[in-house]
Design a protein around this motif. Structure first.
Motif, PDB file in Angstrom:
ATOM      1  N   GLY B 297      78.179  29.830  52.026  1.00 52.62           N
ATOM      2  CA  GLY B 297      77.753  29.372  53.344  1.00 52.62           C
ATOM      3  C   GLY B 297      78.622  29.984  54.428  1.00 52.62           C
ATOM      4  N   VAL B 298      79.930  29.969  54.195  1.00 54.69           N
ATOM      5  CA  VAL B 298      80.852  30.529  55.178  1.00 54.69           C
ATOM      6  C   VAL B 298      80.569  32.015  55.369  1.00 54.69           C
ATOM      7  CG1 VAL B 298      83.268  31.085  55.597  1.00 54.69           C
ATOM      8  CG2 VAL B 298      82.644  28.832  54.757  1.00 54.69           C
ATOM      9  N   ARG B 299      80.354  32.709  54.252  1.00 60.55           N
ATOM     10  CA  ARG B 299      80.109  34.144  54.323  1.00 60.55           C
ATOM     11  C   ARG B 299      78.830  34.430  55.104  1.00 60.55           C
ATOM     12  NH1 ARG B 299      80.814  35.046  48.851  1.00 60.55           N
ATOM     13  NH2 ARG B 299      83.056  34.922  48.947  1.00 60.55           N
ATOM     14  N   MET B 300      77.822  33.610  54.860  1.00 56.96           N
ATOM     15  CA  MET B 300      76.561  33.842  55.553  1.00 56.96           C
ATOM     16  C   MET B 300      76.695  33.584  57.044  1.00 56.96           C
ATOM     17  SD  MET B 300      73.895  32.207  52.865  1.00 56.96           S
ATOM     18  CE  MET B 300      73.896  32.723  51.164  1.00 56.96           C
ATOM     19  N   MET B 301      77.547  32.642  57.408  1.00 57.73           N
ATOM     20  CA  MET B 301      77.663  32.319  58.826  1.00 57.73           C
ATOM     21  C   MET B 301      78.688  33.184  59.537  1.00 57.73           C
ATOM     22  SD  MET B 301      77.248  28.210  59.124  1.00 57.73           S
ATOM     23  CE  MET B 301      78.525  27.803  57.959  1.00 57.73           C
ATOM     24  N   TYR B 302      79.751  33.559  58.845  1.00 57.38           N
ATOM     25  CA  TYR B 302      80.848  34.227  59.536  1.00 57.38           C
ATOM     26  C   TYR B 302      81.140  35.633  59.032  1.00 57.38           C
ATOM     27  CZ  TYR B 302      81.847  29.657  61.474  1.00 57.38           C
ATOM     28  OH  TYR B 302      81.752  28.470  62.128  1.00 57.38           O
ATOM     29  N   GLY B 303      80.313  36.154  58.154  1.00 54.41           N
ATOM     30  CA  GLY B 303      80.556  37.500  57.674  1.00 54.41           C
ATOM     31  C   GLY B 303      81.490  37.525  56.492  1.00 54.41           C
ATOM     32  N   ARG B 357      67.674  31.886  55.946  1.00 52.04           N
ATOM     33  CA  ARG B 357      68.034  32.315  57.282  1.00 52.04           C
ATOM     34  C   ARG B 357      68.607  33.729  57.237  1.00 52.04           C
ATOM     35  NH1 ARG B 357      71.799  28.952  61.461  1.00 52.04           N
ATOM     36  NH2 ARG B 357      72.459  30.854  62.452  1.00 52.04           N
ATOM     37  N   GLN B 358      69.410  33.972  56.220  1.00 51.57           N
ATOM     38  CA  GLN B 358      69.990  35.304  56.107  1.00 51.57           C
ATOM     39  C   GLN B 358      68.908  36.344  55.864  1.00 51.57           C
ATOM     40  OE1 GLN B 358      72.234  36.203  52.666  1.00 51.57           O
ATOM     41  NE2 GLN B 358      73.684  37.469  53.770  1.00 51.57           N
ATOM     42  N   GLN B 359      67.929  35.986  55.029  1.00 53.55           N
ATOM     43  CA  GLN B 359      66.861  36.936  54.744  1.00 53.55           C
ATOM     44  C   GLN B 359      66.067  37.239  56.010  1.00 53.55           C
ATOM     45  OE1 GLN B 359      64.936  34.821  51.645  1.00 53.55           O
ATOM     46  NE2 GLN B 359      66.074  35.848  50.015  1.00 53.55           N
ATOM     47  N   ARG B 360      65.819  36.203  56.809  1.00 54.04           N
ATOM     48  CA  ARG B 360      65.032  36.400  58.014  1.00 54.04           C
ATOM     49  C   ARG B 360      65.744  37.359  58.961  1.00 54.04           C
ATOM     50  NH1 ARG B 360      64.349  31.150  60.630  1.00 54.04           N
ATOM     51  NH2 ARG B 360      63.852  30.563  58.510  1.00 54.04           N
ATOM     52  N   TYR B 361      67.069  37.279  58.996  1.00 57.86           N
ATOM     53  CA  TYR B 361      67.797  38.166  59.883  1.00 57.86           C
ATOM     54  C   TYR B 361      68.152  39.481  59.203  1.00 57.86           C
ATOM     55  CZ  TYR B 361      68.120  34.448  63.263  1.00 57.86           C
ATOM     56  OH  TYR B 361      67.803  33.487  64.173  1.00 57.86           O
ATOM     57  N   GLY B 362      67.470  39.730  58.111  1.00 58.16           N
ATOM     58  CA  GLY B 362      67.631  41.029  57.454  1.00 58.16           C
ATOM     59  C   GLY B 362      69.038  41.328  57.031  1.00 58.16           C
ATOM     60  N   GLY B 363      69.744  40.312  56.584  1.00 52.20           N
ATOM     61  CA  GLY B 363      71.067  40.551  56.043  1.00 52.20           C
ATOM     62  C   GLY B 363      72.127  40.723  57.107  1.00 52.20           C
ATOM     63  N   ALA B 364      71.705  40.675  58.385  1.00 53.95           N
ATOM     64  CA  ALA B 364      72.704  40.821  59.432  1.00 53.95           C
ATOM     65  C   ALA B 364      73.540  39.557  59.520  1.00 53.95           C
ATOM     66  CB  ALA B 364      72.023  41.077  60.769  1.00 53.95           C
TER      67      ALA B 364
END
Lengths: 331, 366, 314
Positions: B297-303, B357-364
């Motif tokens: 979760g942290v990685r997805m939100m903060y890189g 959410r990560q998929q929707r933003y294309g991994g960004a």
């Protein structure tokens, strides 16, 4: 590591079921599913069947019916409570094996052939050539396996069908019918009923809604019993208030420590002394000094076997608890 | 042969500002925010429970236990509940959550495997064996307040990890894949031992199960005190390696060619993380999902930068487990729900939400 | 001399991969290692960086023994670009290049302006500064390789090792990559040692070619001297014809005429037809190994840039 933990958890679920069996001994029931409070009405005792007739049909907890053409002579009992009842009826000669937790009476303790009731080995059981197997918990699916082998099964689920003292008495009646010893069962129940009556008379006048709050501890993580269990019925009979109440529908719920402290029990009954819990260790628990029972030194241990097995000794447990809860009324 | 004009030169001519470099100082605000959030969650959790105690009273009781502060008399029951039951329970849940998430992040970093979790190398199975051996032994009965369970679980966990490490070792090198396999093997053996003991000593089955399922119902300040040093050691030892963990996200050869002593780094990080996890497991049993979900979760939100992932995993892991435990003890005001059920029920949907959410933003980064 | 290797042996005790190898690489020079698979080219690079322990070796860089150096110190002097180096997910190109500063930072240090400057210089030099905010895992193969080279440059090395740096790149990027490496050697006085499989590519860019076989250097020198038909046949076990580049005169290696079976057009048409039932083929032997695309479509017309503002390397 994922897998093993999942396996542990699955095992856990099974074992919790199995524990319920182990902790509560075993029992059988004549189908009285209603756990309603035991009343002063002694009809269950007077109304007992007194005719031992074969063939006889016994309802099972899974909805099927056990039909016996004659009294069995090679019984494998996977329930310590059923074993106790069989001994109390004097039918132990019909036992071919008992489970490895059976330790009462002495005859059961030293019984030569013992089988594992927790993880029953179907081959070991079938190899004993039984004409009846007594099962009190089907967590392992043993009932279906025995059915496949056409071995008669007496299956009374202690969680589903034994929820009160009268249910325990019903189990004794059933066992009398099964073993062809209904007369002895009636005799046993008359004695137990008389002792029950003494207790009931003794608590006459006590107000159940203001009775002493009791916390019955099954283990040090605050698993306890609720009104849904037959142990709860003991306290109901004694007009004591079990702090776990209906247990949220569970017969053996786990309370939060906070709830135990907040409900401020006047009496604490320890059924977990075998796990190293002592009166002293309970008193020393952080935060428990605020509890009335701790302040007034009203913490008592009880033999978990007599209180948790739905057999004849349940009345012993009732008498002990009566003395602990009402030291002035019962001596 | 003629060559095309180097396209590269044209690109290089474009002017541009350098991206900000993440330094510890630049990340302080996000830590402060996460720390504040964690404290807030802890306070709310301490103020919430079976017994309704007003937030002011709760705060007054807590302050009263600070040195040199007196806030007057409180009802002994309230004081016992807030200070002896809820506070240590919340603090311990927070510590265990922080430890599991932090160690999980470190494990994932070392193994470059998103499915790594702190129990991977046999901590859980080892601790279970240790605890189970005590439970089935006479020690269990004679023990008073100072239970031998935590030390035994702790020792079991460390023995299992050490065993896995030695099994995986080939000469001076411990390949990550071998380590994972060895961990799985050791775990399987441990699980079988526990299962066997459970069946063999079936009067103790419930006690074993209760320990394995874990939870904070019996949490005390003593437990928190036991776990704290290990947790601090792990954080102090691993945190400086955060930048190196970034480099470890390259393959091991590349990391080595950048001057990273990969073997030593692995040993230090895994050792410290296992130590802390063992301590956490020893006081709380096996609590799943935290070590896996929170770092993700942290990685997805903060890189992916471990200078963010490690500390924020600790804070969010603490908040996560405090909330899970709060749910476990209050969903029915009187009775416990196994916390593993809650961590899975809360963790899984949250994880899916982040994943989508990560998929929707294309991994960004989001 | 910058890099001097003497008597380098490495590999397994029973089967040494490198067997008393000697090699020198000078500053500003690109040396290309050529040789068949398994001759020890990659092992040599790994032995130089100390990833693989070497035995009885002297590996001297600028007068210092690399074998005795701690990894971090060594990484400040030697940088490696591997073939198709994987970059970690979700890190930006800038952050990936910044990792090249690792050997210059102690455990408790964070990157400072000095490091950012080095990264910027490296990225501008390799033409990937514009990519700095892109995620590394979204870069194309050519872009990624430039980022990896930039990372190597950010290490500020004296020696650049390249292990098949262009093996996954198209022709344009192959040429660009070597063009860049050669420029770096010249501008920054780097010594570069590259493993390459394409003999012609090696001949085009290398200052010197080292032909390896059986763990030793068989011949080392300017491409025209080393890339001889007899030597190549001995090393690769296949007949090779060496031609001269029409403009530069550098060697071009082409396989000697190989007898190829005439393509079976009917069979090709059948396998191209999705409805064809191949099972019906009555015990047909697999088609002989002929490069099919050559038959299916004519090679694209070669387009040579009309004007090149930079001279062809010597």
């Amino acid at each position: 590591m994922k897998m093993p933990r999942v396996m542990l958890l699955v095992g856990a679920a099974t074992a919790i079921l199995a524990f319920a069996t182990a902790a509560c001994g075993s029992g059988d029931n004549g189908g009285s599913a209603s756990p309603g409070p035991f009343t002063d009405d002694p009809t269950p005792i007077q109304g007992l069947a007194t005719v031992a007739e074969f063939p006889t049909d016994i309802p099972r907890s899974d909805g099927k019916t056990l039909t016996l053409a004659g009294p069995p002579t090679r019984i494998v009992s996977l329930s310590p409570a059923a074993t106790e009842i069989i001994y109390a009826l004097g039918a132990e000669a019909a036992l071919a094996a008992v489970d490895n937790q059976a330790d009462f009476p002495d005859g059961a303790m030293s019984f030569s052939t013992k089988v594992d009731a927790y993880e029953p080995n179907i081959e070991a059981i079938a190899g004993l050539d039984p004409d009846l197997v007594i099962v009190a918990n089907n967590g392992s699916g043993i009932v279906e396996k025995l059915d496949q082998l056409n071995i008669p099964v007496f299956y009374q689920d202690i969680d589903k069908d034994v929820r009160s003292i009268s249910d325990v008495f019903g189990q004794i009646t059933l066992m009398g019918r099964v073993t062809g010893r209904s007369a002895q069962a009636t005799q046993l129940l008359t004695g137990l009923g008389d002792r029950l009556k003494v207790i009931q008379d003794g608590v006459q006048g006590a107000n159940a809604s203001t009775g002493p709050r009791v916390y019955h501890e099954l283990d040090q993580t605050f698993f306890t019993i609720s009104d849904e269990s037959f142990i709860g019925d003991l306290y109901r009979t004694l007009r004591a208030r079990n702090i776990a109440g209906s247990g949220g529908g569970s017969a053996y719920p786990q309370m939060t420590q906070e709830a135990v402290i907040a409900s401020n029990p006047a009496i604490i009954i320890l059924a977990d002394e075998e796990f190293g819990v002592t009166v002293e260790s309970v008193k020393a628990r952080p935060g428990w000094s605020a509890i009335e029972a701790v302040q007034n030194d009203r913490i008592f241990g009880i033999d978990p076997d007599i209180v948790s097995r739905p057999g004849p000794r349940i009345i012993d447990a009732l008498e002990q608890l009566a003395k602990l809860i009402y030291p002035t009324r019962f001596r | 042969m003629q060559l095309a004009p180097a396209r590269t030169v044209r690109i290089a001519a474009a002017p541009g500002r350098a991206p900000l470099v993440l330094t510890w100082r630049r990340m302080l605000p996000s830590y402060a925010l996460a720390a504040g959030l964690t404290c807030l969650v802890a306070l709310v959790a301490i103020g919430w429970g079976t017994v309704r105690i007003s937030p002011l009273t709760t705060l007054a009781i807590l302050l009263d236990h600070l040195p040199l502060v007196s806030t007057g008399e409180h009802a002994p029951t309230y004081d016992a509940i807030v200070w002896q039951v809820r506070a240590p329970r919340v603090i311990l849940a927070g510590m265990v959550g922080a430890t599991l998430a932090f160690s999980g992040a470190a494990y994932q970093g070392v193994f470059r495997n998103p499915l790594a979790e702190p129990y991977l190398l046999g901590v859980a199975a080892g601790a279970s064996v240790g605890a189970t051996l005590i439970i089935v032994s006479p020690l269990f009965i004679t023990a008073g307040l100072l239970s031998p369970l935590p030390p035994a679980a702790f020792a079991g966990a460390l023995i299992a990890v050490g065993l896995a490490y030695m099994l995986a070792r080939t000469g001076p090198v411990v390949p990550a894949t071998s380590l994972i396999l060895a961990g799985v093997a050791v775990s399987s053996v441990g699980t079988s031992v526990v299962t066997y003991l459970m069946l063999e000593y079936n009067t103790r089955t419930l006690a074993i199960l209760n320990w394995i399922l874990g939870g904070f119902n019996t949490a005390s300040w003593t437990d928190a005190g036991i776990a704290l040093p290990y947790m601090l050691v792990a954080i102090v030892v691993i945190l400086p390696y955060a930048r190196i963990l970034n480099v470890m996200q390259l393959d091991e050869d590349q990391a080595r060619q950048l001057g990273v002593d990969t073997e030593r780094t692995k040993l230090i990080i895994l050792g410290a993380a296992s130590l802390a996890t063992a301590a956490a497991v020893a006081v709380s049993g096996l609590i799943g999902f935290v070590g896996l979900v929170v770092p993700h979760g942290v990685r997805m939100m903060y890189g992916p930068d471990y200078r963010r992932v490690l500390p924020l995993s600790a804070f969010f892991g603490a908040s996560f487990l405090i909330i899970a435990d709060l749910i476990a003890r209050t969903i029915d005001p009187t009775f416990e729900v196994p916390i593993g059920v809650i961590t899975a029920l809360v963790g899984a949907p949250f994880f899916l939400f982040l994943l989508r959410r990560q998929q929707r933003y294309g991994g960004a980064r989001i | 001399m910058t890099l001097r290797i003497r008597g380098l042996s490495a590999g397994y005790p029973a089967r040494p991969v490198l067997d008393g190898l000697d090699l020198d690489v000078a500053r500003g020079e690109l040396v290309v290692l050529l040789g068949p698979n398994g001759c020890g080219k990659t092992t040599l690079l790994r032995a130089i960086t100390g990833v693989l322990p070497a035995r009885a070796a002297a590996i001297i860089l600028d007068g210092q023994d690399l074998a005795a150096m701690k990894p971090r110190r060594l990484a400040r002097r030697v940088a490696t670009v591997a073939q198709a180096s994987a970059l970690p997910e979700r890190f930006t190109a800038f952050e990936c290049v910044l990792m090249g500063r690792t050997p210059h930072l102690s455990l408790f240090q964070s990157e400072g302006s000095r490091d950012v400057a080095a990264v910027r210089a490296a990225m501008e030099r390799t033409g990937c500064w514009d990519l700095r905010d892109r995620l590394a895992d979204e870069l194309s193969g050519g872009e990624r390789q430039r980022v990896v080279i930039a990372r190597a440059l950010a290490q500020e090395p004296r020696l650049l090792l390249l292990d098949e740096p262009t093996s996954h790149l198209d022709l344009q990027h192959q040429v660009e990559t070597f063009r860049l490496v050669l420029d770096l050697c010249r501008d920054q006085d780097l010594a570069a040692l590259a493993v390459v499989h394409d003999v012609t590519l090696a001949a085009t860019f290398a200052d010197r070619v080292a032909l390896m076989s059986g763990g030793r250097i068989l011949a080392c020198g300017p491409p025209a001297q080393v890339l001889r038909e007899d030597l190549l046949r001995d090393v690769y076990g296949v007949a090779v014809r060496i031609l001269a580049h029409p403009v530069t005169g550098r060697p071009i290696a082409v396989p000697e005429t190989v007898h190829l079976a005439a393509p079976d057009i009917a069979w090709l048409e059948r396998i191209a037809d999705p409805d064809a039932v191949l099972e019906d083929s009555p015990g047909r032997e697999p088609h002989p190994a002929v490069p099919l695309p050559d038959v299916a479509q004519p090679p694209p017309a070669v387009r040579l840039p009309v004007q090149a503002n930079k001279g062809v390397p010597r």
